[in-house]
Structure formats: C-alpha cells, structure tokens
Write a protein that holds these residues in place. Structure first.
Motif, PDB file in Angstrom:
ATOM      1  N   SER A 139       0.835  -1.214   0.000  1.00  0.00           N
ATOM      2  CA  SER A 139       0.000   0.000   0.000  1.00  0.00           C
ATOM      3  C   SER A 139       0.866   1.258   0.000  1.00  0.00           C
ATOM      4  N   PHE A 140       2.061   1.140   0.606  1.00  0.00           N
ATOM      5  CA  PHE A 140       2.943   2.308   0.754  1.00  0.00           C
ATOM      6  C   PHE A 140       3.849   2.519  -0.457  1.00  0.00           C
ATOM      7  N   LEU A 141       4.013   1.452  -1.276  1.00  0.00           N
ATOM      8  CA  LEU A 141       5.025   1.524  -2.339  1.00  0.00           C
ATOM      9  C   LEU A 141       4.496   2.255  -3.574  1.00  0.00           C
ATOM     10  N   GLN A 142       4.242   3.540  -3.383  1.00  0.00           N
ATOM     11  CA  GLN A 142       3.723   4.393  -4.448  1.00  0.00           C
ATOM     12  C   GLN A 142       4.812   5.366  -4.890  1.00  0.00           C
ATOM     13  N   LYS A 143       4.752   5.731  -6.159  1.00  0.00           N
ATOM     14  CA  LYS A 143       5.733   6.674  -6.689  1.00  0.00           C
ATOM     15  C   LYS A 143       5.608   8.043  -6.018  1.00  0.00           C
ATOM     16  N   GLY A 144       6.718   8.754  -5.996  1.00  0.00           N
ATOM     17  CA  GLY A 144       6.728  10.116  -5.435  1.00  0.00           C
ATOM     18  C   GLY A 144       5.688  11.018  -6.073  1.00  0.00           C
ATOM     19  N   ASN A 145       5.424  10.799  -7.364  1.00  0.00           N
ATOM     20  CA  ASN A 145       4.412  11.607  -8.058  1.00  0.00           C
ATOM     21  C   ASN A 145       3.020  11.384  -7.489  1.00  0.00           C
ATOM     22  N   ASP A 146       2.813  10.242  -6.821  1.00  0.00           N
ATOM     23  CA  ASP A 146       1.489   9.934  -6.273  1.00  0.00           C
ATOM     24  C   ASP A 146       1.272  10.529  -4.880  1.00  0.00           C
ATOM     25  N   MET A 269      11.633   6.964   0.364  1.00  0.00           N
ATOM     26  CA  MET A 269      10.263   7.230   0.827  1.00  0.00           C
ATOM     27  C   MET A 269      10.173   8.313   1.902  1.00  0.00           C
ATOM     28  N   TYR A 270      11.223   8.435   2.713  1.00  0.00           N
ATOM     29  CA  TYR A 270      11.148   9.351   3.867  1.00  0.00           C
ATOM     30  C   TYR A 270      11.867  10.661   3.633  1.00  0.00           C
ATOM     31  N   GLU A 271      12.801  10.680   2.677  1.00  0.00           N
ATOM     32  CA  GLU A 271      13.618  11.881   2.481  1.00  0.00           C
ATOM     33  C   GLU A 271      13.495  12.408   1.054  1.00  0.00           C
ATOM     34  N   ALA A 272      13.901  11.554   0.082  1.00  0.00           N
ATOM     35  CA  ALA A 272      13.978  12.044  -1.298  1.00  0.00           C
ATOM     36  C   ALA A 272      12.600  12.437  -1.855  1.00  0.00           C
ATOM     37  N   ASN A 273      11.624  11.538  -1.787  1.00  0.00           N
ATOM     38  CA  ASN A 273      10.325  11.844  -2.408  1.00  0.00           C
ATOM     39  C   ASN A 273       9.678  13.110  -1.843  1.00  0.00           C
ATOM     40  N   PRO A 274       9.520  13.217  -0.515  1.00  0.00           N
ATOM     41  CA  PRO A 274       8.847  14.425  -0.019  1.00  0.00           C
ATOM     42  C   PRO A 274       9.612  15.717  -0.338  1.00  0.00           C
TER      43      PRO A 274
END
Ligand code: AHM
Ligand code: MG
Length: 324
Positions: A139-146, A269-274
C-alpha cells in the motif's frame, strides 16, 4: 498575518481538496510542534545524546530520534483518517484505522547527528492516499508523483513549516504563541546557481561522472563552467533543501562504489520523495542521475536512492555526464 489553520481551510476550499487530508496534515504539524518544543529544551530536558539503540538500518539512534518518532506515531494514531504509518525508525509499517484514507511516512528527525551540537535538524513527511483493500507494505510503495502532500518542519534558528498540497509551496514560521504563521508563498528555486553541497570526504568512492562534475565546479571561472562556485555542507538534508528552496543550489548524495546494494545513503520514501516534491513545486528538480526521483517505482519501504536535487541547470548537467 495568516495562521496555518486559516490558510489550510482556505487552501483546501480553493483547490477542492478533502477535509480529511487537511486533518492529517494538521495532526502531523501538531506533532512537529511538540518535537520543536523538545528540541528547544535540549540538555535542559536531558534528551541529548545516544538512545543506546539501533534502528532497522543498523544506524545508532539518538534519544531525540526515538522521542520524535514516538510523538508522531502517538499523535497520528489518534486521527481516524490515518490508515497507516511508515517511519525511517520503524522496521515495518504501523497499522492505524481500517477506514482511514491516508498513509503518513516520515523521517522523524533528519540530520540527527547534528542534534548534540545545536545545528538545524528537521522532520520530513510524505502523505499518500491509501489504496483500496487491506493494508500491506505494498500500500505504501507508491511513486513520489502519487504523493498527495509533503512537507518538512525545520528546527533551526526559527522553527519553520514548509508544505505542499501540490498547489504551490508555502512557508510558515512558528511564533511565540506556538502558532505557525504564513511568512512566504511560492518561493522559486532559481534555475542557475553558484552553490553546491556534497560530502567531499567520500570523493575516493565516487563514480567517474560525479568526479568529473565536481572537478568542473572546482575549476571555477577558468574551467568549462566559467564561474566560481561556493560549497556548503550542513549534514542535515532538510536544512540543505531549505537553503536551496530559499536561494538555489545543488545537493548531491550520489550512489558510490562502496556497496552496490545501497545506492547512496538517503531514503527514497522518507527523504527524497517528499523533499523533491517540494522542490519540483517550486521550479527545481530531483534525479537519481537516470530518471526523475518522483517517477521511481519503490520496491521497499527503506529503499535507498542516489540523490541529485536543486537548481535545474546543475541537475541536468549531472544527468548529462551520466548519460555520456
Ligand atoms: P539521518 O536521517 O540519519 O539523519 O541521515 C540522513 C542525513 C542527511 O540529513 C544528510 O544529508 C546526510 O545524512 C549527511 O550524511 P554525512 O554523514 O555523510 O554527512
Ligand atoms: Mg534523514
């Protein structure tokens, strides 16, 4: 002077965003106010130093890593709109409310190696919509764009909240009544810059394109880049990104030759995407040298990623050198 809550109400209405999303953001921000209070107390509250434990990635935890992580989890669990939580400090996800519509992911205290020496640290968060069906790691493994929202709270000389709900970037400063006040709307990352950030002590491990790029910058006005560059390294990514948001720059934590299983140090997930979502909303970009970070399909909660982010011209230059 607009308070965070007044801003949020108007922003949700203007862009027809769900109230539940606003409530998840508010709860996250409330937890960060508590973290800010703890950080400000420092030695007075006896919370500096090592916790004596390690996290899932085998890194030593500071007392404040553990405190910040627990504050966020406890607070978010009280919000019925939160279906699940994933944290850099937790091995697996934390299930919350079955009918919640959102997932919150965070690095509770980024840059925590700086905490004992009173240098800026921050909380980074990412919010995703929960897909249909039972909650699982997938459920968590979504792209940064999402991501539906992301932000950070920087505990620096001022405590500042930087937030995007994908309609621009907004900066708030915590006042002495413990209220976040809107202090800047839509900062823009300049496309060009003369400032770079990299941990140069890793130079011997870098791959050739990064060696080439940094040596071009160091060559200054007589080299191929034709200008002199300045360097900064805070060792708190959240502070480096804030600097880049405010005045431009490029930040690299590249994959290197040490351990091919670990492309770089930073977590997707915790640093790069946001952080890349925020920069992209402000005209900057973020790449893993091959593709936009926000397009990467995650394969694991704690996955690491090579990071190059900031002013467009520089990030594109690094990409080019990798394509050659
Ligand atoms: P942390 O989440 O454990 O604090 O680690 C991430 C931090 C980043 O904030 C920063 O860019 C980097 O680690 C600093 O690394 P180095 O120790 O190589 O300077
Ligand atoms: Mg971190």
């Amino acid at each position: 002077m607009q308070t965070f809550s007044a801003f949020l109400k108007a922003h949700l209405a203007a862009h027809q965003l769900p109230e539940d999303l606003g409530s998840v953001v508010t709860t996250t921000v409330e937890a960060c106010k508590n973290i800010s209070n703890q950080v400000r107390q420092g030695a007075l509250a006896g919370i500096l130093g090592e916790a004596g434990t390690g996290n899932v990635q085998g890194e030593d935890q500071k007392k404040l890593d553990v405190i910040a992580n627990n504050l966020l989890i406890e607070k978010l669990k009280t919000n019925l709109a939160v279906a699940g939580i994933a944290s850099e400090e937790e091995e697996t996800f934390v299930a919350c409310h079955e009918n919640g519509g959102y997932l919150v992911l965070f690095d509770p205290l980024d840059g925590s190696s700086n905490i004992d020496v009173n240098i800026s640290v921050g909380t980074i968060f990412s919010i995703l919509a929960k897909p249909q069906g039972p909650l699982s790691t997938e459920s968590f493994l979504q792209k940064g764009n999402d991501q539906v929202a992301s932000g950070y709270v920087l505990y620096g000389p001022q405590t500042q909240l930087v937030l995007t709900l994908k309609h621009g970037v907004f900066v708030f400063t915590l006042d002495h009544y413990n209220e976040f006040i809107l202090t800047r709307e839509n900062p823009q990352v300049p496309e060009q810059t003369k400032e770079f950030a990299i941990n140069a002590s890793n130079q011997r491990h870098w791959y050739e394109p990064v060696q080439q790029y940094i040596s071009d910058l160091l060559a200054g006005e007589h080299g191929t880049r034709g200008k002199n560059y300045n360097m900064r390294w805070v060792a708190s990514m959240v502070a480096e990104v804030h600097r880049i948001l405010m005045r431009g720059g490029v930040f690299l934590y590249p994959a290197d030759q040490r351990d091919p299983a670990k492309p770089g140090k930073l977590r997707l997930m915790y640093e790069a995407n946001p952080l890349v979502l925020i920069l992209q909303q402000a005209g900057g970009i973020g790449s893993n040298t091959q593709q936009n970070i926000l397009d990467i399909q995650p394969e694991g909660l704690h996955q690491r990623v090579s990071v190059v982010l900031g002013s467009k011209e520089e990030v594109e230059k690094v990409n080019q050198l990798h394509q050659q």
